[in-house]
Design a protein around this motif. Structure first.
Motif, PDB file in Angstrom:
ATOM      1  N   LEU A  32       0.838  -1.197   0.000  1.00  0.00           N
ATOM      2  CA  LEU A  32       0.000   0.000   0.000  1.00  0.00           C
ATOM      3  C   LEU A  32       0.872   1.245   0.000  1.00  0.00           C
ATOM      4  O   LEU A  32       1.931   1.291   0.643  1.00  0.00           O
ATOM      5  N   GLU A  33       0.422   2.239  -0.727  1.00  0.00           N
ATOM      6  CA  GLU A  33       1.090   3.543  -0.706  1.00  0.00           C
ATOM      7  C   GLU A  33       0.726   4.264   0.589  1.00  0.00           C
ATOM      8  O   GLU A  33      -0.445   4.345   0.944  1.00  0.00           O
ATOM      9  N   ARG A  34       1.732   4.773   1.274  1.00  0.00           N
ATOM     10  CA  ARG A  34       1.491   5.611   2.457  1.00  0.00           C
ATOM     11  C   ARG A  34       2.178   6.946   2.246  1.00  0.00           C
ATOM     12  O   ARG A  34       3.397   7.005   2.043  1.00  0.00           O
ATOM     13  N   PRO A  69       8.139   4.645  -8.066  1.00  0.00           N
ATOM     14  CA  PRO A  69       7.828   3.216  -7.882  1.00  0.00           C
ATOM     15  C   PRO A  69       7.004   2.961  -6.626  1.00  0.00           C
ATOM     16  O   PRO A  69       6.504   1.848  -6.437  1.00  0.00           O
ATOM     17  N   LEU A  70       6.835   4.000  -5.783  1.00  0.00           N
ATOM     18  CA  LEU A  70       6.087   3.833  -4.540  1.00  0.00           C
ATOM     19  C   LEU A  70       4.645   4.334  -4.649  1.00  0.00           C
ATOM     20  O   LEU A  70       3.915   4.314  -3.659  1.00  0.00           O
ATOM     21  N   SER A  71       4.242   4.790  -5.842  1.00  0.00           N
ATOM     22  CA  SER A  71       2.833   5.155  -6.030  1.00  0.00           C
ATOM     23  C   SER A  71       1.995   3.884  -6.047  1.00  0.00           C
ATOM     24  O   SER A  71       2.487   2.800  -6.385  1.00  0.00           O
ATOM     25  N   LEU A  99       6.538   9.532   0.244  1.00  0.00           N
ATOM     26  CA  LEU A  99       5.912   8.222   0.097  1.00  0.00           C
ATOM     27  C   LEU A  99       6.747   7.158   0.800  1.00  0.00           C
ATOM     28  O   LEU A  99       7.979   7.127   0.669  1.00  0.00           O
ATOM     29  N   LYS A 100       6.067   6.298   1.541  1.00  0.00           N
ATOM     30  CA  LYS A 100       6.705   5.167   2.210  1.00  0.00           C
ATOM     31  C   LYS A 100       5.830   3.936   1.974  1.00  0.00           C
ATOM     32  O   LYS A 100       4.642   3.965   2.301  1.00  0.00           O
ATOM     33  N   PRO A 101       6.382   2.857   1.431  1.00  0.00           N
ATOM     34  CA  PRO A 101       5.543   1.674   1.192  1.00  0.00           C
ATOM     35  C   PRO A 101       5.286   0.907   2.481  1.00  0.00           C
ATOM     36  O   PRO A 101       6.111   0.895   3.398  1.00  0.00           O
TER      37      PRO A 101
END
Length: 574
Positions: A32-34, A69-71, A99-101
């Motif tokens: 999930l994208e965070r 790549p984290l979207s 963004l943090k996965p």
């Protein structure tokens, strides 16, 4: 019955371990994208930066959101783990965020907490239950060398080391010295002679101290529990009642009298792009304090403990009523089967023959402790609890030596205190570890992701309350639940208010905010793996599972009443 419970517990243990291995090998991680938003500014060098814990941190290279790549779109295409841990992005509207996965295993993410709670209820052995939950979570993450890869790294972390220092060495040592000098007993005798005339007044003093120490969390729990234990025991107040009052006037009062560290922490989690009344830090702080009248669970929880302090037990549940009756008729402070977390050494006064106890030996270090904690909070923005307990410990030891106690007797008292809290300290550390593992495997993220489906606006606040109650109960932390839930819940509530064209979106967001805040407090307060739950039982001398089972009924009643009021407000005014 006991044999049946043990058989069921063994089955649960084996099932949990096998299920953990199964998850690691056959259940795919759902990424999930965070997104985290900060209040950015340009520093003197013209670089974008933000403040975190008082330090300036530079923003890294900005990448268009669609290319990251984290979207979420790119995370959905992943077949392996992301190649990077975080990335700064800028979307087409110019908004900048980090963004943090994160990932979860679906419903399996709840497995460690589920196994732990079930074993606690079946065996009444929190140590074994917590260890089992940790092992199950470690297996899910592929960490089969649990000792070297999970336990030791977590025990060596700064946070766990701080817990060990505070609750084993400092708190245990302080309690041991007070027992050796007879200071706690002298304080209880003085209070019983001048103020506390029976169980009712002892409980009222406890409730009042809980309200006065409105910093919340572990600090409030330890201060109140440690202070009132000797006088409550002398007044023959059951340990179930005491632990409930201490626990239910810790975090709930901190959400109502929020002149503490809570607003500063929470405001950083509730930024919603495009929402004017949440745009700046001062706006979000104002929003927090404007939402306090809607903290219905916190209000009802504190009022419930006040009723219990007045011996009105009608709303307290069967277990607390039985404990109240048992203490009143037999003088037994614990149930026959109880295993109090506080060792017997701390309940036995062993003052040297030539030493005269004085209640000021209890009061002066306690005043010193509170003064340093509050003073550092005012001056530095956060209470330096370790400083406060260290000063109180040294002051207690120094007074004892000046009054003539031998160094050998003082060290003996210190060692007795360490022995008295070692089990509770180990349980506390294991509770922190399993909370960390539950967060890592995404139990909270999975529960919040269930809200992704369209919901009618009137159902959102109650759903947020229920979800955060489960997350906090499963992880044992309210602040950890805030970090998971607020960044997802606030944008969701705002989007629903706009799509469904609500007449008063700001009021709607306040109610949704209050449900997350209060639902997390309820879950943390009732969880057997919460640090405040363990400390409430430890400092009042209660059996951990007796405390959990006895307080869940009045706490649930307060949560149900709060839910009804939130639903009514949304239906009538929004």
């Amino acid at each position: 019955m006991m044999r049946k419970n043990q058989t069921t517990a063994l089955f649960m243990l084996i099932f949990g371990l096998l299920a953990g291995i199964f998850c690691h090998h056959y259940i795919d991680k759902q990424w999930l994208e965070r997104a985290v938003s900060y209040e950015l500014y340009s520093n003197l060098d013209g670089q974008l930066a933000y403040k975190f814990k008082g330090k300036e941190i530079l923003v890294g290279e900005l990448i268009p959101y669609q290319l990251s790549p984290l979207s979420q779109e790119n995370l959905d295409k992943l077949e392996t783990e992301p190649s990077i841990e975080q990335q700064w992005v800028q979307d087409s509207q110019g908004s900048i965020r980090l963004l943090k996965p994160a990932f979860h295993f679906g419903v399996w993410s709840l497995l460690p907490a589920f196994i732990t709670v079930c074993l606690c209820l079946l065996t009444r052995e929190p140590l074994i239950s917590l260890l089992t939950g940790i092992i199950v979570g470690a297996f899910m993450l592929g960490q089969f060398d649990v000792i070297d890869k999970v336990l030791i790294p977590n025990l060596a972390s700064e946070g766990t080391a701080g817990l060990l220092l505070l609750y084993l060495w400092l708190l245990g040592g302080l309690l041991g010295i007070w027992t050796k000098t007879g200071a706690a007993q002298a304080f209880a005798d003085y209070m019983a002679k001048h103020f506390v005339k029976g169980p009712k007044s002892a409980k009222l003093v406890t409730w009042l101290l809980g309200v006065l120490f409105f910093q919340g969390g572990t600090m409030s729990t330890v201060l109140v529990g440690t202070t009132v234990r000797p006088l409550a025991d002398k007044a023959k107040v059951s340990h179930e009642e005491m632990s409930y009052i201490v626990d239910s006037t810790a975090s709930p009062i901190a959400a109502v009298l929020a002149f503490n560290a809570w607003p500063a922490y929470v405001q950083a989690l509730i930024f919603v792009p495009g929402v004017a009344f949440l745009a700046t830090e001062s706006d979000r702080l104002s929003f927090f304090f404007s939402s306090i009248p809607f903290s219905f669970y916190g209000i009802f929880a504190v009022l419930g403990t006040l009723l219990l302090s007045l011996n009105i037990t009608k709303f307290s549940g069967k277990r607390i009523q039985q404990a109240h009756q048992r203490a009143a008729t037999t003088g037994a402070l614990d149930a026959p089967h109880a295993r109090p977390l506080s060792a017997k050494e701390l309940q036995t006064v062993a003052v040297p023959a030539n030493y005269r106890s004085n209640m000021l030996e209890f009061v002066v270090p306690l005043v010193c402790l509170i003064s340093i904690a509050i003073g550092t909070f005012i001056a530095l923005g956060s209470p330096k609890v370790n400083w406060a307990f260290t000063a109180a410990l040294l002051l207690s030891g120094g007074i004892a030596l000046i009054k003539g106690m031998s160094l050998n007797d003082l060290i003996d008292g210190f060692g007795t205190g360490l022995k008295g809290v070692v089990l509770a300290s180990v349980i506390l550390m294991l509770a922190v570890i399993i909370g960390s593992i539950s967060k890592q495997i995404g139990g909270g993220l999975y529960l919040v992701s269930l809200l992704a489906e369209q919901l009618p606006y009137w159902l959102v606040p109650l759903t947020l309350q229920l979800i955060t109650m489960i997350i906090a109960f499963s992880t044992g932390t309210s602040w950890g639940t805030y970090a998971i839930a607020f960044p997802l819940a606030m944008p969701l509530a705002w989007e629903i208010s706009q799509v469904q064209q609500l007449a008063n979106p700001e009021l709607y967001l306040m109610i949704c905010f209050a449900t997350v805040l209060n639902g997390s407090i309820y879950g943390d307060q009732c969880s057997p793996i919460s640090d405040t739950t363990v400390l409430s039982a430890m400092t009042t001398g209660c059996d951990l599972m007796d405390h959990v089972k006895s307080q869940i009924v009045p706490a649930s009643l307060a949560a149900a009443m709060a839910a009804i009021l939130w639903a009514a407000l949304v239906y009538i005014y929004v």
